[in-house]
Design a protein around this motif. Structure first.
Motif, PDB file in Angstrom:
ATOM      1  N   LEU A  93       2.995   5.334   1.173  1.00 38.28           N
ATOM      2  CA  LEU A  93       2.366   4.066   0.784  1.00 38.28           C
ATOM      3  C   LEU A  93       1.651   4.256  -0.551  1.00 38.28           C
ATOM      4  O   LEU A  93       0.579   4.853  -0.607  1.00 38.28           O
ATOM      5  N   ILE A  94       2.243   3.743  -1.636  1.00 38.73           N
ATOM      6  CA  ILE A  94       1.720   3.971  -2.982  1.00 38.73           C
ATOM      7  C   ILE A  94       1.173   2.669  -3.563  1.00 38.73           C
ATOM      8  O   ILE A  94       1.874   1.659  -3.607  1.00 38.73           O
ATOM      9  N   ALA A  95      -0.070   2.721  -4.025  1.00 42.07           N
ATOM     10  CA  ALA A  95      -0.741   1.553  -4.590  1.00 42.07           C
ATOM     11  C   ALA A  95      -1.126   1.818  -6.039  1.00 42.07           C
ATOM     12  O   ALA A  95      -1.576   2.909  -6.383  1.00 42.07           O
ATOM     13  N   LEU A 114      -7.301   5.279   2.971  1.00 44.33           N
ATOM     14  CA  LEU A 114      -5.902   4.961   3.250  1.00 44.33           C
ATOM     15  C   LEU A 114      -5.147   6.194   3.721  1.00 44.33           C
ATOM     16  O   LEU A 114      -4.309   6.118   4.621  1.00 44.33           O
ATOM     17  N   ASP A 115      -5.450   7.347   3.129  1.00 43.06           N
ATOM     18  CA  ASP A 115      -4.758   8.563   3.537  1.00 43.06           C
ATOM     19  C   ASP A 115      -5.070   8.918   4.987  1.00 43.06           C
ATOM     20  O   ASP A 115      -4.174   9.311   5.742  1.00 43.06           O
ATOM     21  N   HIS A 116      -6.327   8.771   5.391  1.00 42.56           N
ATOM     22  CA  HIS A 116      -6.677   9.052   6.787  1.00 42.56           C
ATOM     23  C   HIS A 116      -6.085   8.003   7.727  1.00 42.56           C
ATOM     24  O   HIS A 116      -5.543   8.339   8.793  1.00 42.56           O
ATOM     25  N   LEU A 117      -6.174   6.736   7.358  1.00 46.00           N
ATOM     26  CA  LEU A 117      -5.661   5.677   8.223  1.00 46.00           C
ATOM     27  C   LEU A 117      -4.151   5.793   8.438  1.00 46.00           C
ATOM     28  O   LEU A 117      -3.641   5.427   9.496  1.00 46.00           O
ATOM     29  N   ALA A 122      -0.715   8.328   1.682  1.00 49.00           N
ATOM     30  CA  ALA A 122      -1.200   7.547   0.543  1.00 49.00           C
ATOM     31  C   ALA A 122      -0.800   8.151  -0.792  1.00 49.00           C
ATOM     32  O   ALA A 122      -0.760   9.370  -0.966  1.00 49.00           O
ATOM     33  N   GLY A 123      -0.520   7.268  -1.752  1.00 51.67           N
ATOM     34  CA  GLY A 123      -0.267   7.665  -3.128  1.00 51.67           C
ATOM     35  C   GLY A 123      -0.938   6.694  -4.077  1.00 51.67           C
ATOM     36  O   GLY A 123      -1.098   5.507  -3.769  1.00 51.67           O
ATOM     37  N   TRP A 124      -1.347   7.198  -5.242  1.00 52.08           N
ATOM     38  CA  TRP A 124      -2.051   6.387  -6.240  1.00 52.08           C
ATOM     39  C   TRP A 124      -1.236   6.363  -7.525  1.00 52.08           C
ATOM     40  O   TRP A 124      -1.018   7.397  -8.144  1.00 52.08           O
TER      41      TRP A 124
END
Length: 447
Positions: A93-95, A114-117, A122-124
Motif C-alpha cells: 500500500l503506497i501513498a 499504516l505499516d502497523h495496521l 506501507a510505502g511512501w
C-alpha cells in the motif's frame, strides 16, 4: 541481497476512473463510483488476486487540472489506504505525501501507523510538490524553487528515518509480572536541529513492522535522480522509448555506489498504460475510442501546466510554440514532452492525443502476449526491474491486465504465482533496515 532468480515487480498505479484523461466518459466507467470506498476495495482485491506487489495512489495539495472536464482523485491516500489495509491481506500500500507541506513528525507517525495496521505493507512515495496552486493553499506567494524543495526533502527524510529508529524493535517488552511495558533505555530522542526542522523525538509509536516503510521516489530530473540514489528503494519513472529506459536505468543505478548502496537496492519501474484487445486491431480500436472522447480544453490545461506556458485552442493545429528558459516546476516531465514533440514533429492536437493515455508515460495497445513481450524485453535488457501499471480505465483496465497479461507473464516464469512474503519489502525483495541506534548500543555494551 537475495540469491533467488530475479523476478519482475508490478505496481498498480490507481486513479479515480483510470489513467486516460477521458476515462470517465467511457461507456464502461461509472464516474460516481470513484467517491465510494467499495470501488477501491474491489480494485485493490483485483490487484491482490493478480499477486501484484503493490497498489499506489498519487496525490496533490490542490485541485489540479481543469475539473470542469475531468474527475479527480478526491481521497487523501493515507486515509484511503488505511481502509484498504482492512480489506486486503497481502498487497503493498503506497501513498504519495509531500515534504513541502507536511512535517516529519506527523508524517513519520502516519506511515508508521499504516505499516502497523497493515502488518508491514506501507510505502511512501516522496514528492516535493511543484505546483503554484499548492503553494497558495499554504499561504505562500509562489512555490519554493526546485533546489530549495529538494534541500527540504533531504532533511525531511533524514528526520523521518531517525524518528522510525527512535524505538528499538524490542523496546516494548510488555512484561506483566514486572509491570514494565517498555524498556525506556531502548527509546531515544533524536534531538534534530537542522536548517528546516527542529525535532526532539522520540516518535510516539513503536518502530514500523518493516523498520521503515518502503521509500519510493518519482522525480527524474538531475536532482531527482541523485535524491533517488541517496534515499529511494523504488523509482516510478516515465520513459517513452526503450533506449531512454535503458539510459535512465543505467544512470540512476550507477549513482548508488556514492552512497554506499548496491544497484539491487533500488528498483526502477517505468510507467506503462496497457490498452488490451483480443487482437492488435481490437486494441487499436479501443485506444481510438478513448481518444475520441478527449476534450481539448482539458488537455490544453494539462499541457500548459507541464510546460509552464499558456496554450490556447488557436494553437491546436500548429506545432508546439517555442518553449524557452527553465522551470521551477516538474523539470523531467517538461523535457520528456518537449522531446516527444520534437522527435515526432507533432502538432499540439497530436501531442494532446499522445499524452492523453498517461501524461507522458508509455501507452502500449496490443494483445496480452504483445504487452507481455514489451514488459519482458525491458525487464531482460536493462531498462526496468518491473513496471508501474497504469490501467486506462477502472475497474475494467485492471481486470484485463490481471486476467490476461499476468497469466502470460507467469507462464513465462517472470512473475510470481503466489506471494512468498508478508511485507511490501519482501514482495520487492528488499532488506529490512537495521536500526543504527541498536548497532551503537550493542557496540557500547560489548566494550
Amino acid at each position: 541481497m537475495s540469491t533467488r532468480p530475479r523476478q519482475l515487480h508490478l505496481n498498480a498505479f490507481l486513479m479515480a476512473n483510470g489513467h486516460h484523461e477521458a476515462a470517465w466518459r467511457h461507456p464502461d466507467v461509472t464516474p460516481s463510483a470513484s467517491l465510494t470506498l467499495q470501488h477501491y476495495v474491489d480494485i485493490a482485491r483485483t490487484a491482490e488476486r493478480g499477486r501484484l506487489d503493490s497498489i499506489f495512489f498519487a496525490d496533490g495539495m490542490a485541485l489540479h487540472g481543469n475539473v470542469k472536464h475531468n474527475t479527480h482523485s478526491a481521497f487523501e491516500p493515507l486515509t484511503l489506504l488505511s481502509a484498504l489495509a482492512a480489506s486486503t491481506t497481502s498487497i503493498g500500500l503506497i501513498a504519495t505525501a509531500s515534504t513541502s507541506y507536511n512535517h516529519p513528525y506527523t508524517l513519520a507517525r502516519a506511515f508508521a501507523s499504516l505499516d502497523h495496521l497493515s502488518g508491514g505493507r506501507a510505502g511512501w512515495n516522496i514528492v516535493t510538490s511543484a505546483g503554484r496552486d499548492e503553494a497558495c493553499n499554504f499561504g505562500l506567494p509562489d512555490r519554493p524553487d526546485h533546489a530549495e524543495r529538494y534541500a527540504r526533502a533531504i532533511e525531511f527524510v533524514q528526520v523521518a528515518k531517525a524518528l522510525w529508529d527512535s524505538f528499538d524493535d524490542d523496546a516494548v517488552v510488555a512484561d506483566k509480572a514486572s509491570g514494565i511495558f517498555a524498556d525506556t533505555d531502548r527509546i531515544s530522542p533524536i534531538n534534530h536541529r537542522g536548517e528546516h526542522f527542529r525535532v526532539r523525538g522520540p516518535l510516539n509509536i513503536r518502530r514500523p513492522v518493516q523498520g521503515h516503510p518502503l521509500l519510493v521516489q518519482a522525480g527524474s530530473s538531475e536532482t531527482g535522480r541523485e535524491y533517488a540514489a541517496r534515499f529511494a528503494e523504488a523509482v516510478f519513472t516515465a520513459q517513452r522509448t526503450f533506449e531512454e529506459g535503458q539510459a535512465f536505468y543505467a544512470d540512476v543505478k550507477s549513482r548508488l555506489a556514492a552512497y554506499g548502496r548496491h544497484p539491487d537496492e533500488l528498483l526502477v519501474l517505468p510507467g506503462i498504460s496497457p490498452v488490451l484487445g483480443r487482437t492488435e486491431r481490437e486494441a487499436r480500436e479501443r485506444e481510438a475510442e478513448l481518444n475520441s472522447l478527449i476534450t481539448p480544453a482539458y488537455g490544453l490545461a494539462q499541457l500548459s501546466a507541464m510546460l509552464d506556458i499558456e496554450l490556447s485552442e488557436r494553437d491546436l493545429d500548429a506545432p508546439l510554440p517555442p518553449v524557452g528558459g527553465s522551470t521551477e516546476g516538474n523539470q523531467s516531465r517538461r523535457q520528456l514532452v518537449l522531446d516527444l514533440a520534437a522527435r515526432e514533429q507533432l502538432s499540439v492536437r497530436q501531442l494532446l492525443e499522445r499524452l492523453a493515455g498517461g501524461r507522458g508515460h508509455r501507452v502500449v495497445a496490443g494483445t496480452p502476449s504483445q504487452v507481455a513481450d514489451e514488459i519482458q524485453h525491458w525487464f531482460e535488457h536493462g531498462a526496468a526491474d518491473g513496471f508501474n501499471v497504469m490501467p486506462p480505465t477502472l475497474p475494467g483496465g485492471l481486470d484485463d491486465f490481471v486476467d490476461h497479461v499476468v497469466p502470460e507473464l507467469q507462464r513465462r516464469g517472470l512473475f510470481r504465482t503466489e506471494y512468498t512474503g508478508a511485507t511490501l519489502r519482501e514482495h520487492y525483495d528488499l532488506p529490512r533496515p537495521v536500526n543504527p541506534n541498536r548497532l551503537t548500543s550493542s557496540k557500547e555494551n560489548a566494550a
